[in-house]
Design a protein around this motif. Sequence first.
Motif, PDB file in Angstrom:
ATOM      1  N   ALA A 119      31.787 -15.759  48.981  1.00  0.00           N
ATOM      2  CA  ALA A 119      31.101 -14.514  49.309  1.00  0.00           C
ATOM      3  C   ALA A 119      29.673 -14.522  48.792  1.00  0.00           C
ATOM      4  O   ALA A 119      28.817 -13.859  49.347  1.00  0.00           O
ATOM      5  CB  ALA A 119      31.876 -13.336  48.703  1.00  0.00           C
ATOM      6  N   GLY A 120      29.456 -15.283  47.709  1.00  0.00           N
ATOM      7  CA  GLY A 120      28.129 -15.275  47.126  1.00  0.00           C
ATOM      8  C   GLY A 120      27.873 -13.985  46.376  1.00  0.00           C
ATOM      9  O   GLY A 120      28.587 -12.985  46.554  1.00  0.00           O
TER      10      GLY A 120
ATOM     11  N   ALA C  48      33.875 -15.653  40.289  1.00  0.00           N
ATOM     12  CA  ALA C  48      32.897 -14.586  40.469  1.00  0.00           C
ATOM     13  C   ALA C  48      32.074 -14.846  41.727  1.00  0.00           C
ATOM     14  O   ALA C  48      31.860 -13.953  42.546  1.00  0.00           O
ATOM     15  CB  ALA C  48      31.982 -14.520  39.244  1.00  0.00           C
ATOM     16  N   ASN C  51      34.246 -14.499  44.965  1.00  0.00           N
ATOM     17  CA  ASN C  51      34.575 -13.140  45.391  1.00  0.00           C
ATOM     18  C   ASN C  51      33.369 -12.226  45.484  1.00  0.00           C
ATOM     19  O   ASN C  51      33.528 -11.042  45.776  1.00  0.00           O
ATOM     20  CB  ASN C  51      35.592 -12.517  44.436  1.00  0.00           C
ATOM     21  CG  ASN C  51      36.914 -13.261  44.490  1.00  0.00           C
ATOM     22  OD1 ASN C  51      37.259 -13.808  45.531  1.00  0.00           O
ATOM     23  ND2 ASN C  51      37.615 -13.312  43.374  1.00  0.00           N
ATOM     24  N   GLY C  52      32.185 -12.759  45.182  1.00  0.00           N
ATOM     25  CA  GLY C  52      31.005 -11.926  45.255  1.00  0.00           C
ATOM     26  C   GLY C  52      31.064 -10.765  44.299  1.00  0.00           C
ATOM     27  O   GLY C  52      30.814  -9.616  44.653  1.00  0.00           O
ATOM     28  N   ASN C  53      31.414 -11.055  43.064  1.00  0.00           N
ATOM     29  CA  ASN C  53      31.701 -10.007  42.110  1.00  0.00           C
ATOM     30  C   ASN C  53      31.206 -10.459  40.752  1.00  0.00           C
ATOM     31  O   ASN C  53      31.602 -11.486  40.237  1.00  0.00           O
ATOM     32  CB  ASN C  53      33.234  -9.800  42.082  1.00  0.00           C
ATOM     33  CG  ASN C  53      33.590  -8.547  41.354  1.00  0.00           C
ATOM     34  OD1 ASN C  53      32.817  -8.076  40.522  1.00  0.00           O
ATOM     35  ND2 ASN C  53      34.745  -8.009  41.665  1.00  0.00           N
ATOM     36  N   LEU C  54      30.366  -9.646  40.115  1.00  0.00           N
ATOM     37  CA  LEU C  54      29.773 -10.063  38.847  1.00  0.00           C
ATOM     38  C   LEU C  54      30.731  -9.945  37.665  1.00  0.00           C
ATOM     39  O   LEU C  54      30.452 -10.434  36.588  1.00  0.00           O
ATOM     40  CB  LEU C  54      28.525  -9.212  38.561  1.00  0.00           C
ATOM     41  CG  LEU C  54      27.233  -9.697  39.237  1.00  0.00           C
ATOM     42  CD1 LEU C  54      26.106  -8.715  38.971  1.00  0.00           C
ATOM     43  CD2 LEU C  54      26.844 -11.076  38.727  1.00  0.00           C
ATOM     44  N   GLU C  55      31.837  -9.297  37.880  1.00  0.00           N
ATOM     45  CA  GLU C  55      32.723  -9.031  36.736  1.00  0.00           C
ATOM     46  C   GLU C  55      33.276 -10.302  36.125  1.00  0.00           C
ATOM     47  O   GLU C  55      33.547 -10.360  34.933  1.00  0.00           O
ATOM     48  CB  GLU C  55      33.843  -8.092  37.161  1.00  0.00           C
ATOM     49  CG  GLU C  55      33.263  -6.784  37.685  1.00  0.00           C
ATOM     50  CD  GLU C  55      34.276  -5.678  37.795  1.00  0.00           C
ATOM     51  OE1 GLU C  55      35.444  -5.911  37.453  1.00  0.00           O
ATOM     52  OE2 GLU C  55      33.883  -4.584  38.225  1.00  0.00           O
TER      53      GLU C  55
END
Lengths: 257, 637, 98
Positions: A119-120, C48, C51-55
């Motif tokens: 997803a980036g 991260a 999934n395109g997620n900063l967590e």
Amino acid sequence: MGETITFWVLAVVSVGAALGMVFNRKAVYSALMLGTVMLCLAVLYAVQDAPFLAAVQIIVYTGAVMMLFLFVLMLVGVDSSDSLVETLRGQRFWAAIAAVGFAALVILAIGNAVFAKEAGLASAIGQAGYIRSLALLLFTKYVFAFEITSALLITAALGAMVLAHRERLTVRPSQKDLARARFLGERPSPLPGPGTYARSNAIDMPALLPDGSVAESSVNRYIARFDVEQDHLPADPKLAEAIKHRAAVESAEEESK
Amino acid sequence: MESPAEIVQHTAGGMIGASWLMIAFPLLGAAILLILGRMTNRWGHLLGVAMSLASFVVAVLTFLEIIGLPAEQRRQAVHLYEFIPGMVDMGLLIDPLSISFALLITGVGSLIHIYSIGYMSHDPERRRFFSYLNLFVAAMLLLVLADNYVGLFIGWEGVGLASYLLIGFWQFKPSAAVAAKKAFIVNRVGDFGLLVGMFIILATFHTLTFSELGKQIAEHPPSGGAVTAIGLLLLLGACGKSAQLPLQSWLLDAMEGPTPVSALIHAATMVTAGVYLVVRSGAFFFPPDSTQAIAVSVVGAATLLAGAIIGCAKDDIKKGLAGSTMSQIGYMMLGAGLGPAGYAFAIGHLITHGFFKADLFLGAGSVMHGMNDEVNMRKYGGLRKHMPITFATFFIGYLAIIGFPLLSGYFTKDGIIETAVHHQPILGWLAVLGAGITGFYMSRMVFMTFFGEKRWEKDAHPHESPAVMTWPLMILSIGALFLGGYLILSNRLYFFLSPAVGTAEATPEFDFASTAGLVTLALVAVGAGFAWVRYGRAEVPAVAPRGSFLTTFARRDLYGDALNESLFMRPGQWLTRFAVYFDNRGIDGLVNGLAAGIGGTSGRLRRIQTGFARSYALSILFGAALLAGALLLVGNI
Amino acid sequence: MTTHYLVLSGLLFAIGAMGVLIRRNAIVVFMCVELMLNACNLAFVAFARQNGNLEGQIIAFFVMVVAAAEVVVGLAIIVTIFRTRRSASVDDANLLKY
């Protein structure tokens, strides 16, 4: 393409370094190998759009934690290397089986998993920018955990101090006491430095006194023993004799321990 | 032939309404003596006597009120309180039968209380003795006065308890303790029969009250297996309490108790409770010529012979009298099994027996009192000159029991024999034979004790007993002289009892010249003569000769104990031994084996706890790998 | 690419685990634990991005903080043990056993 090349290079290096860390007898080498792995990982973080983590990895791990490891290694004794004889029967064999089995299972699981296109992080970062959005998460959603970690760090620091603190059981000797002890001892003056008036200024070369005799105590005992063990003796028989003598003193002392 | 009169609920006060005092007085006496304990040591015996006498006075007054009533109203039920709600109301049944018993119990009981003052005067525990005697009187009165089977059973157990306590009164003697235990255990067998019988009564008739039972049975005359079972079970209870075959073995050992106890409980009153039970239940469950009624007679006849044979061989004067008691109760049971025709004679014999047997026992006690508690008749002899009053009263009792014409026993025993010969000829002639044996063994007892040469121990100084002991003897011997004739002649007792027990088809007539009666007299004379030849005229050896097989048979109580031992005790011991073995080896083995197995396994398992953190870490990693594998498997499915 | 990173992470984790099991020097064992933690961090970062997620990165950050604290206390313990027993071998501390 660039990422793939970086990955493969660093993957090979890091796995090799990890294996080296595990299988090297000497703890200092292990520490250096671990540092290598951590640096590789820092680069891999940077490649994966995590520059903040890459920086923290280098600062915290490579900088602080690894230095701490090295300090403690020095404290405990660098030269105390592991013996290679395994004391627990079958431990190595079963450890290898378990580790290989576990790795095989994990890899099998990952290999079986089907991932969508990455997803980036672009959408997650949005217009706020990387650091800002990271900070936004850290200080809003995870602020409680963040505060808890601060408490944890303080507790850890205190705990380390309490653990490492040594209770002084006698009165601390004053400078006067120390001076008296020195003059009452065998040698009031400092030991002579090595190689001062000699033809060589190497650290394992004993100094010669003005009358030409060899100053045996100018050589570090450990270095002398190292020279004897490695057969690095100087050509001059007089000097070689002095070094051997010095190493024998060290060996005797080791024995008596 | 008439059924018993209907029981009327007593509403007016009067002496009948206050008849519960009969039980209350001795019960109060027992409670005071037991609760206050040593504080009452000084006057305890006097209180005991006073309570017994008070009870006697109440009984006499009640009796007078009863005979003042017309015959059909002489059965009065006095309601006391609700005992088990909806099932049993505790009440008293005052009728000719129960009041006869009450008079006997309180009358003879009071005399024996008075006698005991003298007999127990040297015993430090006299106060406790009197408390038990009072307890016994109260329980026995409850037994005969209760108007339902539950009250009867409570009294039944109460007298069992008192009997146990009194047999074992000198519990420092092991033989007394064992005898008390034996009496208690054998009585339990009979009590079991009574209890199960009560259960079946309750299940069949849904009541345990005599009046209700009487009504139901008057409407639907009982028949069938249930009634036979009830009758046989009640007979089992009667056998236990009255020492009838096959539960006779405890009575001979019960003579370990003090002699007044033997006289009161184990001769005059308690052991006749079985006869009371059969007569009281007679109208309900023992119709004449039914299986259970014949069983009663057969048991009675067998016991009267067995008791007589045992009596012949005993050298212990009290055991001889105990055998005779068994035998005489056998006569009563024989009579009680014959239905209303025999009831009057059975009860009559019971009452006269209460007098003359108490007389004999107390006489024996008086002899023992003068002879340093010696009981072996072979060490008596020639005592008639040294104890004239004891001898005279004992001799009257002796004449009464062997059925000397015109004395009490003559009327009642011959009455039973004649009725039995009329109804059950075989049993009747056996009873005639028993009477002959009675003549022998009682004569033997008298001759060995009071006649012949002195065979005393050196330190014996026989002397007459104090007045407090001889007066009861005299009163009892008066009863032994005249009571039988008074009760039987002109059928006084028969007509008095008939409202309570019903009447026979033909009113019995006492026949002075019946065949059976004459044969009985002849046999008694032969027996007495034989005894004179063997023990009166001839020298009595100081040590019992070995004797024939028959003598040994009788001395060993007809091998009753041996039979009980081999039939019940040994198998019981085997069973317990097996149970212990099974418990030790089987159950304990299982449990211990399990424990040892777990212990051994854990001893080996704990070797895993090496203390090496790396071993633990290895098992953790294996666990993690297993979990990962399991998750993988589950995920793939 | 995520698969690659995850496989690398798994390999490093297994190597670290094996090191924990076979090394006896407490400090080296500790290093192996650190390696295992780092392997986990790599997986977090990879996920991260996947999934395109900063967590994931935040969690990795927390792991580093906790690991730092752990190292401080753990090494202090090792030093204390060494001071009393003159040994840094994990096998020498085996008193807690049957």
